[in-house]
Motif scaffolding. Structure first.
Motif, PDB file in Angstrom:
ATOM      1  N   THR A 138       0.828  -1.196   0.000  1.00  0.00           N
ATOM      2  CA  THR A 138       0.000   0.000   0.000  1.00  0.00           C
ATOM      3  C   THR A 138       0.864   1.249   0.000  1.00  0.00           C
ATOM      4  OG1 THR A 138      -0.170  -0.021   2.421  1.00  0.00           O
ATOM      5  CG2 THR A 138      -1.940  -1.085   1.184  1.00  0.00           C
ATOM      6  N   LEU A 139       0.346   2.279  -0.652  1.00  0.00           N
ATOM      7  CA  LEU A 139       0.895   3.627  -0.615  1.00  0.00           C
ATOM      8  C   LEU A 139      -0.225   4.547  -0.162  1.00  0.00           C
ATOM      9  CD1 LEU A 139       2.619   2.106  -2.936  1.00  0.00           C
ATOM     10  CD2 LEU A 139       3.239   4.418  -3.650  1.00  0.00           C
ATOM     11  N   GLY A 140      -0.030   5.226   0.936  1.00  0.00           N
ATOM     12  CA  GLY A 140      -1.023   6.177   1.412  1.00  0.00           C
ATOM     13  C   GLY A 140      -2.300   5.542   1.911  1.00  0.00           C
ATOM     14  N   ARG A 141      -2.282   4.259   2.207  1.00  0.00           N
ATOM     15  CA  ARG A 141      -3.495   3.559   2.652  1.00  0.00           C
ATOM     16  C   ARG A 141      -3.155   2.695   3.876  1.00  0.00           C
ATOM     17  NH1 ARG A 141      -6.765   1.659  -2.869  1.00  0.00           N
ATOM     18  NH2 ARG A 141      -6.936   3.750  -3.791  1.00  0.00           N
ATOM     19  N   ASP A 142      -2.848   3.362   4.961  1.00  0.00           N
ATOM     20  CA  ASP A 142      -2.363   2.672   6.148  1.00  0.00           C
ATOM     21  C   ASP A 142      -3.381   1.704   6.728  1.00  0.00           C
ATOM     22  OD1 ASP A 142       0.069   3.980   5.993  1.00  0.00           O
ATOM     23  OD2 ASP A 142      -0.544   5.607   7.326  1.00  0.00           O
ATOM     24  N   VAL A 143      -4.644   2.113   6.792  1.00  0.00           N
ATOM     25  CA  VAL A 143      -5.658   1.233   7.372  1.00  0.00           C
ATOM     26  C   VAL A 143      -5.848  -0.010   6.510  1.00  0.00           C
ATOM     27  CG1 VAL A 143      -8.093   1.026   7.987  1.00  0.00           C
ATOM     28  CG2 VAL A 143      -6.821   3.074   8.636  1.00  0.00           C
ATOM     29  N   GLN A 144      -5.785   0.145   5.191  1.00  0.00           N
ATOM     30  CA  GLN A 144      -5.903  -1.030   4.328  1.00  0.00           C
ATOM     31  C   GLN A 144      -4.755  -1.998   4.563  1.00  0.00           C
ATOM     32  OE1 GLN A 144      -6.810  -0.705   0.225  1.00  0.00           O
ATOM     33  NE2 GLN A 144      -8.567   0.641   0.509  1.00  0.00           N
ATOM     34  N   SER A 145      -3.574  -1.471   4.852  1.00  0.00           N
ATOM     35  CA  SER A 145      -2.448  -2.345   5.165  1.00  0.00           C
ATOM     36  C   SER A 145      -2.723  -3.138   6.439  1.00  0.00           C
ATOM     37  CB  SER A 145      -1.172  -1.511   5.326  1.00  0.00           C
ATOM     38  OG  SER A 145      -0.054  -2.337   5.598  1.00  0.00           O
ATOM     39  N   LEU A 146      -3.273  -2.479   7.458  1.00  0.00           N
ATOM     40  CA  LEU A 146      -3.645  -3.178   8.689  1.00  0.00           C
ATOM     41  C   LEU A 146      -4.745  -4.194   8.440  1.00  0.00           C
ATOM     42  CD1 LEU A 146      -3.673  -0.177  11.198  1.00  0.00           C
ATOM     43  CD2 LEU A 146      -2.059  -2.088  11.208  1.00  0.00           C
TER      44      LEU A 146
END
Length: 510
Positions: free
Chosen positions: A487-495
């Motif tokens: 992910t780039l700029g999508r921290d919650v999606q990474s979690l």
């Protein structure tokens, strides 16, 4: 360290909020007694903890709640909502935990709750020796003490420096945007207070499993009840003429980083040999310092074997925007005091050369001790080696990964820390499976790239969002299975991807 304190925002929780303002499963950022506080409800329970991650200062309110924990959006540290404990690295310190009272239809956050002391179980080893003072070794030593272990703990390392924040060596510290006081993971006083003996700048000659002794090169011996091998990895050395000249450097230790920084004084042009993550982070840091930077690597695209063509092209373009010049499809053939000569005869001026062409796991001690070796040290699901009383963690450990069905060896900082913690728990008899999902982050200028999962091959890559706008999710797939998410700029999606991999739901890309 890092991001600093979260600014006070939201309601004054000490003054109370309506019970209805916090629904089941919800979290709310507020403040109490001058500190940022996160409150969360799970069924009939309400929790309140400090809202700032103790790793780099990430905002926990922007993270992900999972059961009775919350995960930091920046680097996936995990904290207990019940106690504030940092239950998973990279955070090592707890956040404060507050008492919560419900009365007259309102919730009030009261004073801080003192942490509960833990007691090691009966049957814990009489002593623990940790060979390796890096991510895994330090995390293990700390976990032993957090779990109430009172026996002797000795951490041995070849590096004379204190255990340090190695990811920062190629990032902010090398770039000159982070002070050196951020780099040691702990102060000397911490280890004294925790009664963790440090033997740094020393070399172990061999391990004797039959007598449970560590033998040093000076002939001295140290007995152990349990042993953790966390010897890490060493940079692969470039074998070409001039590779040992004084202006040619590798980056692994704090001393390495200091030497590169010192060489930057008066230098104008640098050549980075290798387009690895370390190599490219070094390139970004040297550009931040104002040096002209050229990158030499044999592949067609940087990091293509790890991240695929699209991300490889994006990363190259990002560096080129900042003035890095790539010489891809080529290798360095020789180095002299001012020039790096490539295999096509081209000469690149260089006052400084940094080589980042990969690392090799330090398995010599384990091999000489008769442990099972499989392109690393073979361990079971609890990180135990083939010899009783010996565990292995970090860059050397090859463990049976339940998510992929493969035996993996991963060279990631967070993986090493979490394995050190798991090994420590298992030494104390707290049967804990190594079922972690690999995670790492890489920083290039102002762009952070987060990687969750593991993909050494794939059938296709699916991209949602826009790489050029630095807002994207990249899924690596084999058949109908998602192997890894970037992910780039999508921290919650990474979690969310990390959590989905843990559950095996198949929804990793959602």
């Amino acid at each position: 360290m890092g991001g600093g304190d979260t600014k006070l925002a939201g309601p004054d929780l000490a003054a109370g909020i309506g019970v209805g303002e916090l629904g089941d499963g919800a979290t709310l950022l507020g403040h109490a007694h001058g500190e940022a506080v996160l409150v969360a409800r799970r069924g009939g329970e309400v929790f309140a903890i400090g809202a700032t991650c103790t790793h780099y200062g990430g905002p926990l309110a922007e993270g992900l709640r999972v059961d009775d924990t919350v995960r930091c959006p920046w680097h996936h540290a995990c904290f207990s909502l019940r106690t504030g404990e940092a239950v998973r690295a990279p955070a090592l310190n707890p956040v404060p935990c507050f008492e919560v009272e419900q009365r007259d239809g309102k919730l009030y956050v009261l004073g801080k709750r003192a942490p509960a002391a833990k007691r090691a179980p009966d049957g814990a080893p009489a002593s623990v020796v940790i060979v390796g003072a890096g991510a895994a070794g330090n995390a293990a030593a700390e976990m032993l003490r957090r779990e109430g272990y009172s026996g002797k703990v000795t951490m041995v390392g070849t590096d004379p420096s204190l255990p340090c924040d190695r990811p920062n060596l190629s990032k902010d510290y090398l770039a000159g945007t982070a002070p050196e006081e951020w780099i040691p993971l702990r102060s000397p006083d911490f280890y004294k207070e925790q009664n963790i003996e440090l033997r740094l700048g020393v070399n172990v000659e061999r391990i004797e499993p039959e007598t449970r002794n560590v033998v040093f090169t000076d002939g001295s011996r140290l007995g152990y009840g349990a042993l953790l091998l966390a010897t890490g990895a060493e940079p692969i050395r470039l074998q070409i003429p001039g590779a040992t000249l004084p202006h040619v450097h590798y980056l692994r230790t704090l001393a390495d980083c200091r030497a590169i920084i010192a060489r930057c004084e008066g230098a104008k042009k640098a050549v980075v040999v290798g387009a690895s993550f370390i190599g490219l982070e070094v390139a970004a840091s040297l550009r931040t310092r104002g040096l002209e930077v050229a990158v030499v690597a044999p592949e067609k695209r940087p990091l293509e074997h790890v991240m695929g063509a699209e991300l490889g092209d994006f990363i190259r373009a990002l560096h080129e925007e900042h003035g890095v010049v790539f010489h891809l499809g080529h290798t360095a053939k020789s180095i002299d005091e001012k020039v790096v000569v490539l295999d096509n005869g081209e000469s690149l001026e260089a006052d400084l050369v940094v080589i980042g062409i990969g690392v090799r796991p330090n398995v010599d001690l384990a091999e000489r001790a008769g442990l099972m070796i499989d392109r690393g040290v073979r361990v079971d699901a609890h990180l135990k080696t083939s010899s009783p009383g010996i565990w292995a963690a970090g860059d050397i450990a090859r463990w049976p990964d339940p998510h992929t069905g493969q035996n993996l060896r991963i060279e990631h900082w967070v993986v090493a820390e979490r394995q050190g913690q798991i090994a420590a728990l298992n030494m104390l008899g707290r049967a804990t499976l190594c079922d972690i999902v690999p995670f790492f982050w890489s920083q290039h200028y102002d762009v952070a790239i987060s990687y969750v999962g593991h993909a050494d091959h794939w059938d296709r890559i699916d991209i949602s969002g826009n790489l050029a706008q630095r807002d994207a999710t990249v899924a690596f797939r084999a058949g109908n299975k998602t192997l890894a998410i970037v992910t780039l700029g999508r921290d919650v999606q990474s979690l969310q991807a990390e959590r989905a991999f843990e559950e095996g739901t198949g929804k990793e890309a959602s």
